[in-house]
Design a protein around this motif. Structure first.
Motif, PDB file in Angstrom:
ATOM      1  N   PHE A 189      31.012  83.128 -29.294  1.00 47.61           N
ATOM      2  CA  PHE A 189      32.344  83.538 -28.841  1.00 47.61           C
ATOM      3  C   PHE A 189      33.447  82.857 -29.638  1.00 47.61           C
ATOM      4  O   PHE A 189      34.513  83.453 -29.865  1.00 47.61           O
ATOM      5  CB  PHE A 189      32.498  83.244 -27.347  1.00 47.61           C
ATOM      6  CG  PHE A 189      31.732  84.191 -26.468  1.00 47.61           C
ATOM      7  CD1 PHE A 189      32.170  85.488 -26.280  1.00 47.61           C
ATOM      8  CD2 PHE A 189      30.558  83.793 -25.847  1.00 47.61           C
ATOM      9  CE1 PHE A 189      31.463  86.373 -25.477  1.00 47.61           C
ATOM     10  CE2 PHE A 189      29.846  84.666 -25.048  1.00 47.61           C
ATOM     11  CZ  PHE A 189      30.291  85.963 -24.864  1.00 47.61           C
TER      12      PHE A 189
ATOM     13  N   LEU B 294      36.402  84.842 -31.554  1.00 51.75           N
ATOM     14  CA  LEU B 294      37.811  84.609 -31.250  1.00 51.75           C
ATOM     15  C   LEU B 294      38.570  83.924 -32.378  1.00 51.75           C
ATOM     16  O   LEU B 294      39.788  83.748 -32.276  1.00 51.75           O
ATOM     17  CB  LEU B 294      37.919  83.756 -29.974  1.00 51.75           C
ATOM     18  CG  LEU B 294      37.391  84.425 -28.702  1.00 51.75           C
ATOM     19  CD1 LEU B 294      37.347  83.440 -27.543  1.00 51.75           C
ATOM     20  CD2 LEU B 294      38.246  85.633 -28.330  1.00 51.75           C
TER      21      LEU B 294
ATOM     22  N   GLY C 295      41.647  75.424 -29.167  1.00 59.88           N
ATOM     23  CA  GLY C 295      41.881  76.648 -28.402  1.00 59.88           C
ATOM     24  C   GLY C 295      43.311  76.749 -27.906  1.00 59.88           C
ATOM     25  O   GLY C 295      43.909  77.838 -27.903  1.00 59.88           O
TER      26      GLY C 295
ATOM     27  N   SER D 174      45.898  79.796 -29.180  1.00 63.13           N
ATOM     28  CA  SER D 174      46.575  80.652 -28.207  1.00 63.13           C
ATOM     29  C   SER D 174      48.092  80.482 -28.275  1.00 63.13           C
ATOM     30  O   SER D 174      48.844  81.464 -28.215  1.00 63.13           O
ATOM     31  CB  SER D 174      46.068  80.332 -26.799  1.00 63.13           C
ATOM     32  OG  SER D 174      46.739  81.101 -25.831  1.00 63.13           O
TER      33      SER D 174
ATOM     34  N   LEU E 262      43.779  85.965 -24.588  1.00 60.33           N
ATOM     35  CA  LEU E 262      42.326  86.069 -24.650  1.00 60.33           C
ATOM     36  C   LEU E 262      41.725  84.872 -25.385  1.00 60.33           C
ATOM     37  O   LEU E 262      40.635  84.399 -25.036  1.00 60.33           O
ATOM     38  CB  LEU E 262      41.934  87.372 -25.341  1.00 60.33           C
ATOM     39  CG  LEU E 262      40.429  87.617 -25.533  1.00 60.33           C
ATOM     40  CD1 LEU E 262      39.724  87.743 -24.176  1.00 60.33           C
ATOM     41  CD2 LEU E 262      40.190  88.867 -26.357  1.00 60.33           C
ATOM     42  N   GLN E 263      42.431  84.370 -26.375  1.00 56.63           N
ATOM     43  CA  GLN E 263      41.909  83.245 -27.153  1.00 56.63           C
ATOM     44  C   GLN E 263      41.899  81.934 -26.371  1.00 56.63           C
ATOM     45  O   GLN E 263      41.346  80.938 -26.845  1.00 56.63           O
ATOM     46  CB  GLN E 263      42.716  83.086 -28.446  1.00 56.63           C
ATOM     47  CG  GLN E 263      42.436  84.192 -29.452  1.00 56.63           C
ATOM     48  CD  GLN E 263      43.274  84.078 -30.705  1.00 56.63           C
ATOM     49  OE1 GLN E 263      44.471  83.806 -30.641  1.00 56.63           O
ATOM     50  NE2 GLN E 263      42.667  84.292 -31.856  1.00 56.63           N
TER      51      GLN E 263
ATOM     52  N   SER F 153      40.065  81.542 -24.074  1.00 58.00           N
ATOM     53  CA  SER F 153      38.645  81.391 -23.738  1.00 58.00           C
ATOM     54  C   SER F 153      37.952  80.355 -24.618  1.00 58.00           C
ATOM     55  O   SER F 153      36.876  79.856 -24.261  1.00 58.00           O
ATOM     56  CB  SER F 153      37.935  82.741 -23.875  1.00 58.00           C
ATOM     57  OG  SER F 153      38.548  83.729 -23.074  1.00 58.00           O
TER      58      SER F 153
ATOM     59  N   ILE G 198      37.161  77.244 -22.747  1.00 58.40           N
ATOM     60  CA  ILE G 198      35.925  77.272 -21.951  1.00 58.40           C
ATOM     61  C   ILE G 198      34.722  77.005 -22.847  1.00 58.40           C
ATOM     62  O   ILE G 198      33.810  76.251 -22.488  1.00 58.40           O
ATOM     63  CB  ILE G 198      35.787  78.621 -21.231  1.00 58.40           C
ATOM     64  CG1 ILE G 198      36.988  78.861 -20.301  1.00 58.40           C
ATOM     65  CG2 ILE G 198      34.481  78.692 -20.448  1.00 58.40           C
ATOM     66  CD1 ILE G 198      36.982  80.210 -19.634  1.00 58.40           C
ATOM     67  N   CYS G 199      34.724  77.612 -24.034  1.00 59.46           N
ATOM     68  CA  CYS G 199      33.619  77.368 -24.973  1.00 59.46           C
ATOM     69  C   CYS G 199      33.560  75.899 -25.380  1.00 59.46           C
ATOM     70  O   CYS G 199      32.478  75.307 -25.487  1.00 59.46           O
ATOM     71  CB  CYS G 199      33.780  78.253 -26.208  1.00 59.46           C
ATOM     72  SG  CYS G 199      33.716  80.032 -25.884  1.00 59.46           S
TER      73      CYS G 199
END
Length: 525
Positions: A36, A40, A101, A105, A192-193, A195, A198-199
């Motif tokens: 993912f 991303l 991240g 974003s 969306l990025q 996420s 979370i990764c």
């Protein structure tokens, strides 16, 4: 209840401790996270072309000025690779990826409110570019630490995230633009990025304690009895045979307290060497950036391979559509060519992972074969004159690009290059060197196209760079073998010197005593 919650939290955040590389376990979760993260980061970068026409109309700018947005982004992403390595070694991979991240974003969200193309240079180019670096490099580094035998296969399969992202994001963003416009579509991409955070939270650090089994020193009393038994045996052997045993064991034959000195000294030296060896192991991990890889000739050759090979990575993606249009191929058919190239790249990445996963194989040579074939594919593009010719070249190029793009960074962990222990620092320096070609490559190809007024010159220049990369890749293994041989000679010489220096003090005295006794015996006869 509070205690159980704390225990669960500790178990989720604490590092995984193994006696050897697990080749699975929590590594599968990290592989999924890397999939993912690839989608991303690189997936969004490759899909950003869907905004080009909208940005040109909104900002009233040329195609070249808009294309600098991605050029700056890719340059910042690769140029700041050493910074990513330093931060990962200092704060851990999890924190760095989560911070990346946030930056990715933030840059995309602010870019949706940009009023000039310069705003795009700063938001997407610098802010998101830095976030891409902090997100991608630590993830692929820690993934390589969780796998050994399956490293090539797992990394290649997980890296297909960007290919699947091109399939899904490009049409999805295009459909979303028709409904809410490009600004809100870019805002949605930025959200969306998030996420990636979370990764990043799934990246549990790993600790390998291989020497823990060598520990557990025996108690002192049994060792003393053991030495006493050995001394008794040597005494009996001395009476029957006049050998070198008399010399080496003569200090232990002295009764009383003198016998205890060599017994206690040997175990202490043994324990000290074990403690010193184990204390030196964590030292490389504390280094924020290990530049000692720059003294390794094999790594220098591999870095030069990455520098020149990067010139050949971008040409078909940027110039395949202009080349096809110049040959009279429609836009729809040109899009089919790009789609076929992406599908072939997925197949190439997985195929390379399967081949490199086989144990009795020299992976550096397989990579060399793939680079040579990739050079052939680049040389073949200018000879295509119609749709099916370009389709064939694109499929062949996409497949070979997948074999190289999905494996060239994980191959740093192989012993032929630098090894897994120094991969973190080596990856930062390697990607940093690649940034020079990433920044200079597109403008250089553009100058050649403008000068010759022929898109074929861009493919020729990239093919020439790929050939130079193949030459340096061929030199990696010979440089490594020569370096290892010199190190073995130095170690052998040091071992001989240590043996000479560690001889007992009474070694010469006993020889002199023997010589005197033999001399007296001869005089007596």
């Amino acid at each position: 209840k509070k205690m159980t919650v704390k225990a669960v939290k500790m178990s989720c955040t604490a590092p995984n401790v193994y006696t050897k590389v697990p080749d699975g376990g929590w590594g599968w979760i990290i592989a999924l996270a890397f999939f993912f993260v690839e989608a991303l980061t690189y997936g969004i970068i490759k899909s950003f072309g869907v905004f080009f026409n909208d940005l040109m109309e909104s900002f009233d700018e040329t195609n070249s000025r808009i294309s600098w947005i991605i050029s700056i982004c890719v340059f910042v992403q690769t140029f700041t690779a050493p910074l990513s390595t330093i931060l990962s070694n200092r704060f851990g991979h999890r924190f760095v990826v989560m911070a990346g991240g946030v930056l990715v974003s933030t840059g995309m969200v602010i870019a949706s409110f940009a009023r000039t193309v310069v705003d795009m240079y700063v938001t997407i180019g610098v802010i998101s570019g830095l976030g891409y670096c902090l997100s991608f490099l630590p993830t692929v580094t820690i993934l390589s630490q969780y796998f050994d035998k399956r490293r090539s296969l797992v990394t290649a399969a997980a890296s297909t995230g960007e290919c699947f992202a091109v399939f899904s994001f490009a049409p999805a963003i295009t459909a979303l633009k028709e409904q809410i416009g490009w600004r809100y579509s870019l805002l949605s991409v930025g959200l969306l990025q998030l996420s990636i955070i979370i990764c990043g939270s799934l990246l549990r650090p790993i600790i390998i304690k291989e020497q823990e089994e060598v520990k557990a020193p025996p108690p002192e009393e049994p060792t003393e009895t053991k030495y006493m038994l050995e001394n008794e045996q040597t005494r009996t052997s001395i009476e029957s045979i006049d050998s070198g045993v008399e010399i080496t064991t003569s200090p232990s034959n002295v009764p009383g307290n003198t016998k205890a000195e060599p017994k206690n000294e040997v175990p202490k030296e043994h324990v000290q060497t074990l403690v010193e060896n184990k204390s030196t192991l964590p030292e490389p991990k504390t280094k924020l950036l290990d530049f000692s890889v720059m003294r390794d000739c094999s790594f220098i050759c591999y870095a030069l391979f990455g520098l020149f090979a990067t010139l050949g990575f971008f040409a078909p993606s940027l110039y395949i559509i202009p080349l096809s249009l110049s040959l009279g191929i429609s836009k729809d058919h040109s899009a089919y060519i790009l789609s076929a190239m992406a599908i072939a790249e997925v197949c190439g990445r997985i195929s390379a992972g399967l081949v490199l996963n086989r144990k009795p194989i020299r992976k550096i040579y397989i990579e060399l074969i793939c680079v040579v074939l990739l050079s052939v594919a680049l040389f073949a593009f200018p000879f295509a004159s119609e749709f099916w010719g370009l389709m064939t070249c694109s499929i062949f190029f996409g497949f070979m690009l997948g074999t190289v793009a999905g494996t060239h960074i994980p191959l740093l962990a192989e012993d032929d290059v630098v090894g897994i222990a120094r991969m973190s620092s080596a990856a930062g320096v390697y990607v940093f060197i690649q940034s020079l070609a990433g920044l200079a490559g597109p403008p250089l190809a553009g100058v050649l196209v403008d000068t010759t007024e022929n898109y074929s010159s861009a493919f020729y220049s990239c093919a020439a760079g790929m050939v130079l990369g193949a030459v340096f890749l061929f030199l990696v293994r010979p440089c490594k073998v020569g370096l290892c041989q010199r190190q073995q000679q130095q170690c052998a010489e040091e071992a001989v010197m240590e043996v000479v220096l560690d001889l007992p003090e009474d070694f010469i005295e006993m020889d002199i005593g023997k010589a005197e006794n033999s001399g007296k015996g001869c005089d007596g006869t």
